[in-house]
Write an enzyme that holds these catalytic residues in place. Structure first.
Site, short mmCIF file in Angstrom:
data_model
loop_
_atom_site.label_atom_id
_atom_site.label_comp_id
_atom_site.label_asym_id
_atom_site.label_seq_id
_atom_site.Cartn_x
_atom_site.Cartn_y
_atom_site.Cartn_z
CG ASP A 1 -2.11 0.96 1.06
OD1 ASP A 1 -1.93 2.00 0.42
OD2 ASP A 1 -3.18 0.71 1.61
CG HIS B 1 -5.90 -3.08 0.60
ND1 HIS B 1 -5.02 -2.73 -0.40
CD2 HIS B 1 -5.59 -2.27 1.67
CE1 HIS B 1 -4.22 -1.76 0.02
NE2 HIS B 1 -4.54 -1.48 1.27
#
Length: 212
Positions: free
Chosen positions: A5, A173
């Protein structure tokens, strides 16, 4: 170097700015900043609304500072329910972002993504600067990149497209938390191949970095 991320965006920038320090690169669940910024539409902007909210650090800080646990709880709801992120880990995040300086720094990181980071990415791409180290990209099969041609996009941002590999892993994610075994196996295989090709980390890497 491995990043997930926001950390993956730092890792990508590091590989561009200081390629002699990165023997092999692993990026988890991201596309290049310039690609994301130039592809927002109604659906993606709705899914990534927090990017725009965080872009206003003073307002975001005021609204979130008294509700850190609830705010983070929104993003962690699914992985807390599945057990991928346990209560102790979640409390660690809450404690960290309850520090005003850390909270503001996190919002400033998003704000910079819309300005300095994007400008650098666009300028480097225009002049042909690309990642040169072997690159592995992994993403969540049920996350926001599901259905995206992630490997192809990163091949377009690499000096040697054949040096880019990757695949989806189970979950969403939060790749390291949701698919730790798959990530470790993929990284180990990737590094073995990179070493075999003479491009991966070597015992001399540290001294070479000091000398550069």
């Amino acid at each position: 170097m491995i990043g997930h991320d926001r950390g993956a965006r730092v890792a990508h920038r590091w590989a561009l700015d200081r390629p002699w320090e990165v023997d092999a690169l692993v990026l988890l669940d991201i596309l290049p900043t310039r690609v994301v910024m130039n592809s927002f539409d109604r659906d993606s902007a709705s899914a990534m609304w927090h990017w725009f909210f965080h872009r206003n650090p003073e307002l975001a800080e005021k609204l979130v500072s008294g509700n850190v646990e609830s705010y983070l709880g929104h993003f962690f709801a699914r992985v807390r329910e599945s057990g991928a992120v346990d209560q102790k880990t979640f409390r660690h995040y809450v404690a960290a972002f309850s520090d005003p300086d850390r909270l503001r720094a996190s919002f400033e990181d998003y704000r910079t993504g819309f300005s300095v980071d994007l400008d650098l990415d666009e300028a480097d791409h225009a002049r042909g600067l690309r990642v040169r180290s072997p690159l592995l990209v992994l993403w969540g099969a049920e996350g926001g990149l599901a259905g995206s041609d992630v490997v192809r996009v990163w091949q377009e941002h690499h000096a040697g497209p054949a040096a880019v590999s990757g695949h989806a892993v189970p979950g969403g994610h939060y790749v390291p938390e949701e698919a730790p075994g798959e990530v470790v196996r993929a990284v180990e295989s990737f590094l073995d191949q990179a070493r075999g090709a003479g491009r991966g980390p070597s015992p001399h890497s540290a001294s070479r970095r000091r000398n550069c």
